[in-house]
Design a protein around this motif. Sequence first.
Motif, PDB file in Angstrom:
ATOM      1  N   SER A  67      41.111  91.787  40.936  1.00 27.45           N
ATOM      2  CA  SER A  67      40.645  90.837  39.931  1.00 27.45           C
ATOM      3  C   SER A  67      39.395  90.156  40.454  1.00 27.45           C
ATOM      4  CB  SER A  67      41.763  89.841  39.610  1.00 27.45           C
ATOM      5  OG  SER A  67      41.941  88.960  40.692  1.00 27.45           O
ATOM      6  N   GLY A  68      38.919  89.180  39.714  1.00 23.08           N
ATOM      7  CA  GLY A  68      37.695  88.482  40.119  1.00 23.08           C
ATOM      8  C   GLY A  68      37.778  87.927  41.529  1.00 23.08           C
ATOM      9  N   THR A  69      38.965  87.515  41.908  1.00 19.86           N
ATOM     10  CA  THR A  69      39.167  86.951  43.240  1.00 19.86           C
ATOM     11  C   THR A  69      38.767  87.946  44.336  1.00 19.86           C
ATOM     12  OG1 THR A  69      40.953  85.592  42.342  1.00 19.86           O
ATOM     13  CG2 THR A  69      40.901  85.836  44.730  1.00 19.86           C
ATOM     14  N   TRP A  72      35.064  87.756  44.728  1.00 16.94           N
ATOM     15  CA  TRP A  72      34.693  86.622  45.600  1.00 16.94           C
ATOM     16  C   TRP A  72      34.831  87.027  47.059  1.00 16.94           C
ATOM     17  CZ3 TRP A  72      38.486  82.283  43.599  1.00 16.94           C
ATOM     18  CH2 TRP A  72      37.945  81.628  42.479  1.00 16.94           C
ATOM     19  N   PHE A  94      38.231  76.942  39.595  1.00 19.22           N
ATOM     20  CA  PHE A  94      37.684  78.201  40.111  1.00 19.22           C
ATOM     21  C   PHE A  94      36.653  77.965  41.204  1.00 19.22           C
ATOM     22  CE2 PHE A  94      39.628  79.010  36.058  1.00 19.22           C
ATOM     23  CZ  PHE A  94      40.461  80.066  36.384  1.00 19.22           C
ATOM     24  N   CYS A 143      29.289  78.322  40.907  1.00 23.58           N
ATOM     25  CA  CYS A 143      30.117  78.846  39.824  1.00 23.58           C
ATOM     26  C   CYS A 143      29.320  78.654  38.533  1.00 23.58           C
ATOM     27  CB  CYS A 143      31.435  78.077  39.764  1.00 23.58           C
ATOM     28  SG  CYS A 143      32.537  78.662  38.477  1.00 23.58           S
ATOM     29  N   ASN A 145      29.939  79.466  35.326  1.00 17.77           N
ATOM     30  CA  ASN A 145      30.700  78.912  34.199  1.00 17.77           C
ATOM     31  C   ASN A 145      32.087  78.530  34.707  1.00 17.77           C
ATOM     32  OD1 ASN A 145      30.775  78.685  31.068  1.00 17.77           O
ATOM     33  ND2 ASN A 145      32.657  79.796  31.549  1.00 17.77           N
ATOM     34  N   THR A 147      35.496  77.781  34.336  1.00 20.49           N
ATOM     35  CA  THR A 147      36.411  78.077  33.240  1.00 20.49           C
ATOM     36  C   THR A 147      37.471  76.996  33.049  1.00 20.49           C
ATOM     37  OG1 THR A 147      36.055  80.343  33.969  1.00 20.49           O
ATOM     38  CG2 THR A 147      37.691  80.029  32.269  1.00 20.49           C
ATOM     39  N   ASP A 174      29.386  83.005  40.985  1.00 23.76           N
ATOM     40  CA  ASP A 174      30.598  83.401  40.276  1.00 23.76           C
ATOM     41  C   ASP A 174      30.237  83.515  38.799  1.00 23.76           C
ATOM     42  OD1 ASP A 174      32.907  83.473  38.778  1.00 23.76           O
ATOM     43  OD2 ASP A 174      33.955  81.942  39.923  1.00 23.76           O
ATOM     44  N   VAL A 176      32.319  85.263  36.687  1.00 25.42           N
ATOM     45  CA  VAL A 176      33.512  85.934  36.146  1.00 25.42           C
ATOM     46  C   VAL A 176      33.672  85.646  34.647  1.00 25.42           C
ATOM     47  CG1 VAL A 176      36.012  86.230  36.321  1.00 25.42           C
ATOM     48  CG2 VAL A 176      34.673  85.934  38.393  1.00 25.42           C
ATOM     49  N   SER A 177      33.438  84.398  34.237  1.00 25.35           N
ATOM     50  CA  SER A 177      33.614  84.105  32.809  1.00 25.35           C
ATOM     51  C   SER A 177      32.279  83.928  32.092  1.00 25.35           C
ATOM     52  CB  SER A 177      34.486  82.858  32.628  1.00 25.35           C
ATOM     53  OG  SER A 177      33.861  81.726  33.210  1.00 25.35           O
ATOM     54  N   GLN A 199      38.625  91.292  32.958  1.00 25.10           N
ATOM     55  CA  GLN A 199      39.458  90.757  31.869  1.00 25.10           C
ATOM     56  C   GLN A 199      38.856  89.582  31.121  1.00 25.10           C
ATOM     57  OE1 GLN A 199      39.813  89.956  34.977  1.00 25.10           O
ATOM     58  NE2 GLN A 199      40.991  88.107  35.351  1.00 25.10           N
ATOM     59  N   LYS A 200      37.546  89.377  31.258  1.00 20.17           N
ATOM     60  CA  LYS A 200      36.933  88.275  30.514  1.00 20.17           C
ATOM     61  C   LYS A 200      35.919  88.869  29.539  1.00 20.17           C
ATOM     62  CE  LYS A 200      38.895  85.208  33.556  1.00 20.17           C
ATOM     63  NZ  LYS A 200      38.714  84.213  34.586  1.00 20.17           N
TER      64      LYS A 200
HETATM   65  C1  LIG Z   1      39.000  84.033  35.918  1.00 20.85           C
HETATM   66  C2  LIG Z   1      38.037  83.482  36.871  1.00 20.85           C
HETATM   67  C3  LIG Z   1      38.077  83.780  38.238  1.00 20.85           C
HETATM   68  C4  LIG Z   1      39.197  84.491  38.919  1.00 20.85           C
HETATM   69  O1  LIG Z   1      39.385  85.700  38.496  1.00 20.85           O
HETATM   70  P1  LIG Z   1      40.766  86.471  38.671  1.00 20.85           P
HETATM   71  O2  LIG Z   1      40.418  87.680  37.921  1.00 20.85           O
HETATM   72  O3  LIG Z   1      41.833  85.650  38.047  1.00 20.85           O
HETATM   73  O4  LIG Z   1      40.970  86.708  40.104  1.00 20.85           O
HETATM   74  C5  LIG Z   1      37.064  83.321  39.038  1.00 20.85           C
HETATM   75  N1  LIG Z   1      36.090  82.561  38.560  1.00 20.85           N
HETATM   76  C6  LIG Z   1      36.033  82.221  37.276  1.00 20.85           C
HETATM   77  C7  LIG Z   1      34.913  81.361  36.815  1.00 20.85           C
HETATM   78  C8  LIG Z   1      36.995  82.668  36.388  1.00 20.85           C
HETATM   79  O5  LIG Z   1      36.935  82.316  35.102  1.00 20.85           O
END
Ligand SMILES: *Cc1c(COP(=O)(O)O)cnc(C)c1O
Length: 400
Positions: A67-69, A72, A94, A143, A145, A147, A174, A176-177, A199-200
């Motif tokens: 996942s996003g983690t 990172w 996050f 970061c 955005n 979330t 970051d 991710v979103s 998944q975003k």
């Molecule tokens: C969802 C999210 C993450 C973490 O991602 P995972 O897929 O849950 O590991 C990290 N940073 C931001 C800004 C997110 O929205």
Amino acid sequence: MIKNTNGKTGLFIPGPTNIPDCVRQALNVPMQDMRAPDFGDLTLPLFADLKKVFKTQTAEVFMFPGSGTAGWESAVSNLFNTGEKVLMSSFGQFSMLWVDMAQRFGLDVQHCEVEWGLGVPHTEYRSILEQDTNHEIKGVFACHNETATGVVSSISEIRNILDELGHPALLCVDGVSSVGSLDFRMDEWGVDVAVSGSQKGFMLPAGLAIVAVSQKAMEMRGQANLPRTFLSYDDMMKTNATGHFPYTPATQMFHGLRASLDFIFNEGLENVIARHTRLAQAVRAGVHAWGLALCAQDPASYSDTVSAIVVPEGFDSAEITKIAYYKYNMSLGAGLNKVAGKVFRIGHLGDLNEIMIIQALAGAEMAMRDCGINIELGSGVAAAQETFINKNTALKSIAA
Ligand SMILES: *Cc1c(COP(=O)(O)O)cnc(C)c1O
């Protein structure tokens, strides 16, 4: 409470997001040989097309099962040394977790703790970097955005600070979103590592960490001494060149990603971004009509992918999300950590349209009323409807 399960479950959380049917169907393929000589026919175009979404010509793109983690972690472990100084800030769940990760890896984190509801502290970043005349700070993290609070921060402003000071630190972001749903310009903003997940904005199940790494960062990795194996950029590079992977990749996810990228390009990336803005404006109009406030304090920082809505004093936002879930078959985003109980979130990210936003607002209104909050039913819905009728120029021209 017994859950109402009729109809479609409303998914108004900022990830995992709704998956378009064509993408969900594309995931359903027989297993195939990931060492087949023609496996690259599937994967190489994905690397090339992901660059378009990150808006980069020159970065290396990586796809890790995770996942996003994991994205990172790849940035921290591939590019930095034990005890090395980095500049980070936290203002939500996050951004806070990335700081925690860097600390666990033994980086010397200069940590700017910011009130939740604000974003990257640019002024503080500038003064810290200004004082770092020996360039001991090797990475500046942000970061894009947040979330948890619905706060977007300017990345180009951090780039300007670094450039004005002639500071060579890597800019780690970051996204991710935000990548694939908000304006994100890796090359123009001089981002060195951009982390995203499937998944975003990519509208897939969780399962791929998608990371873009600048050539400057790739050159730095030789000096980085933190251990990395599963998330090694080097191992990936060796096999990615032919479209293969150092271990078994999530092949179905690649088929899904092919479909989601086609879906995004078919709408047009700029149209996707504009749609997110349009839907977000409607949500904000609804919140305003309710007489409620967003967690995000500065209107310039309002996120177009998620809104965190502050509930009036004396009410528990967890009750709202619970009632919405059981009684109205819809998921609203919970308040996390410091804002648990204080905010609920409407995720307006991914495969959503105007009518779905109306559903989200209508459901939130009912759940808030169930909790005893004095909301005029239909007020947020009507305000959102007005924005769609008046501000949606594309639809206006069809009606004319
Ligand atoms: C969802 C999210 C993450 C973490 O991602 P995972 O897929 O849950 O590991 C990290 N940073 C931001 C800004 C997110 O929205």
